[in-house]
Design an enzyme around this catalytic site. Structure first.
Site, PDB file in Angstrom:
ATOM      1  N   LYS A 254     -30.940 -44.491  70.738  1.00 58.87           N
ATOM      2  CA  LYS A 254     -29.699 -44.691  71.513  1.00 58.87           C
ATOM      3  C   LYS A 254     -28.959 -43.358  71.504  1.00 58.87           C
ATOM      4  CE  LYS A 254     -25.685 -45.434  71.685  1.00 58.87           C
ATOM      5  NZ  LYS A 254     -24.804 -44.442  72.372  1.00 58.87           N
TER       6      LYS A 254
ATOM      7  N   GLU B 207     -26.047 -38.336  58.871  1.00 52.74           N
ATOM      8  CA  GLU B 207     -25.623 -36.936  58.944  1.00 52.74           C
ATOM      9  C   GLU B 207     -24.277 -36.937  59.645  1.00 52.74           C
ATOM     10  OE1 GLU B 207     -28.561 -34.457  60.755  1.00 52.74           O
ATOM     11  OE2 GLU B 207     -30.019 -34.885  59.197  1.00 52.74           O
TER      12      GLU B 207
ATOM     13  N   CYS C 198     -21.936 -29.438  63.469  1.00 54.33           N
ATOM     14  CA  CYS C 198     -21.565 -30.055  62.185  1.00 54.33           C
ATOM     15  C   CYS C 198     -21.534 -29.032  61.059  1.00 54.33           C
ATOM     16  CB  CYS C 198     -22.531 -31.172  61.849  1.00 54.33           C
ATOM     17  SG  CYS C 198     -24.230 -30.607  61.791  1.00 54.33           S
TER      18      CYS C 198
ATOM     19  N   GLU D 159     -11.758 -32.472  60.560  1.00 51.48           N
ATOM     20  CA  GLU D 159     -12.799 -31.892  61.417  1.00 51.48           C
ATOM     21  C   GLU D 159     -12.279 -31.829  62.853  1.00 51.48           C
ATOM     22  OE1 GLU D 159     -16.358 -34.131  62.527  1.00 51.48           O
ATOM     23  OE2 GLU D 159     -17.567 -32.399  61.966  1.00 51.48           O
TER      24      GLU D 159
END
Ligand code: NAD
Length: 503
Positions: free
Chosen positions: A191, A266, A300, A397
């Site tokens: 997905k 992750e 990331c 973040e």
């Protein structure tokens, strides 16, 4: 600026069939629209033009894909490792053959610059080659003799798995998950992110061309809250490999609880780069700039917090600001472009909102902080200096070309600031004192640390984060640890006395 006409012409050719047919699912080897017939639009962040209609799938489509993956599992799991290896190498060959197409489509879909996407496409091929070579030995186990018994371990693929990927560098990240799953003998339901569905469709097409049997890799497009959620809840899916935001990871854990899903996460990061005054400052500067402004900062592993020693801060930050000012923001298909547009308006708004947050918190906006142009989601590379560890721009973040700099006095303070966030994905340490480098790295709370280097990936090493940055590791045999189950078979080698009950 380079003449973009040839690349735009190539893009037009590659896009034509998606414009005509839409970006549909691939289930059991068949291209299918969503069962409901619904679609949603995907638009380019470059000019907001329509790319294609995308299948808006829901639980019914996930169910069909999970059943296809289950039906294909036994046969794929039993396929000889050498044959899996050959198919996965063909996969890699086809990626290499279509690398230019993949790179161009990925630029258009994500806004990522061509200079990085052309390499990312080839890295996708490397991921397949690396795990292809490991396929024949994936099952191998150990022999653990005990008195009167011989224990033999063997690994088995866990079953059909769900792979859920984000919109940043989607092609490379998808291969990073799907290649080891297939090498291990698992079947997959993928997905992809709703903001960047193009390259996942390409990957599914390559799978068929490479000779992967129908149902081994299935693609279901759709939104996270519907298709993604249904995948994490499906009883036939044994495990979920997820790359995305930390709070989505929490949701997936809850959603997967009823069916006891194994999860591999992750997640996000707020990674520090620590520059001590004894470092090679020219190299450190290159790395600081590269690790936050490459890939639009939508990365990331980006080093979004600069921790710089106060003795060198003034000069280092002045040089840094000058470099940031000169970063070339432009059309992603222009090979000279270093930063392209952000993925989507909602993300652009999020990144932009941190400019006011930073100012109101008392940090200094040294560079950037504004929109570039009026079309597309271009955001000027941004640098805040004089921040402190408690500020939101130093803790949250932001996931854009946005760097927050904090000064420190000594090693102890640097370590305390570096560890004082919820995340722990990567850390970058710049010092020429080897003992300090090891001492500091040992105490730094991160899954991956680079000393005197930017992020250079070596596929056999473990990739993943600690704290809110993830669960589990990818890379080398660590990937197989997730996609496979250990089995121990204990064989009696003598006639030992069995305790006799009821005798
Ligand atoms: P996201 O969490 O919003 O979405 C990721 C994927 O999850 C998408 O496919 C989305 O549709 C799906 N999803 C959303 N809600 C879901 C739900 N309830 N159930 C199942 N699936 C759901 O992340 P994003 O905004 O697409 O990506 C950016 C994030 O990814 C950043 O936080 C970044 O740090 C992280 N990331 C981490 C790594 C890493 O290796 N640690 C790599 C790349 C990106």
């Amino acid at each position: 600026m380079t003449d973009l006409a040839p690349k735009i012409e190539q893009l037009g050719r590659h896009l034509a069939r998606y414009r005509r047919d839409g970006i549909m699912n691939l289930i059991g080897g068949e291209t299918r629209p969503a069962a409901s017939g619904k679609t949603f639009e995907t638009r380019s962040p470059i000019d907001e033009s329509l790319i294609a209609a995308v299948a808006e799938s829901d639980a019914a489509d996930i169910d069909a894909a999970a059943k296809a993956a289950k039906a294909a599992f036994r046969s794929w799991a039993a396929t000889d490792g050498a044959k899996r290896k050959a198919i996965l190498h063909r996969f890699a060959d086809l990626i290499v053959a279509r690398a230019e197409e993949i790179a161009i489509l990925e630029c258009w879909d994500t806004g990522q610059p061509y200079r990085f996407m052309s390499k990312a496409a080839l890295r996708g091929a490397e991921n397949f080659r690396f795990f292809a070579d490991m396929a024949p030995s994936a099952r191998d186990g150990r022999s653990l003799p005990a008195p009167g018994q011989l224990n033999i371990t063997a690994r088995h693929p866990i079953g059909p798995v769900g792979v859920i990927t984000p919109w940043n560098t989607p092609f490379m990240l998808s291969t990073w998950k799907i290649a080891p799953a297939l090498a291990a003998g698992c079947t997959v339901v993928h997905k992809p992110a709703e903001f960047s569905p193009l390259s996942a469709r390409l990957l599914a097409e390559i799978a068929l061309e490479a000779g992967l049997p129908a149902g081994v890799l299935n693609l279901v497009n759709g939104h996270g809250e519907t298709a993604g959620k249904a995948l994490t809840e499906h009883p036939d899916i044994a495990a979920i490999a997820f790359v995305g935001e930390s709070r989505t990871g929490s949701m997936i854990m809850r959603q997967g609880a009823a069916t006891l899903k194994r999860v591999h996460f992750e997640l996000g990061g707020k990674n520090p780069v620590i520059v001590f005054d004894d470092a090679d400052l020219d190299r450190a500067l290159d790395a600081v700039v590269f690790m936050i402004y490459s890939l639009n900062g939508e990365r990331c592993t980006s080093s979004s917090r600069l921790l710089v020693q106060d003795t060198i801060a003034e000069e280092f930050l002045a040089r840094l600001a000058e470099r940031v000012r000169k970063i070339r923001v432009g059309h992603p298909l222009d090979p000279a472009t270093e930063v392209g547009p952000l993925i989507h308006k909602s993300h652009f708004d999020k990144v932009s909102s941190y400019v006011e947050i930073g100012k109101s918190e008392g940090a200094k906006l040294a560079e950037g902080g504004s929109r570039v142009g009026t079309e597309g989601f271009y955001f000027r590379p941004t640098l805040f200096t004089g921040a402190s560890r408690l500020m939101r721009i130093a803790r949250e973040e932001i996931f854009g070309p946005f760097l927050t700099s904090i000064e420190f006095r000594n090693e102890e303070e640097a370590l305390s600031i570096a560890n004082d966030v919820a995340y722990g994905l990567t850390g970058y340490v710049w010092t020429n004192d080897l003992t300090r480098a090891l001492r500091f790295s040992n105490a730094l709370e991160a899954g991956m640390i680079w000393v005197n280097s930017e992020n250079v990936r070596h596929l056999p090493t473990p990739f993943g984060g600690v704290k809110a940055s993830g669960i589990g590791r990818d890379g080398g045999d660590w990937s197989f640890e997730f996609y496979m189950e250990q089995k121990n078979i204990s064989l009696a080698t003598g006639r030992h006395a069995i305790p006799r009950l009821g005798a």
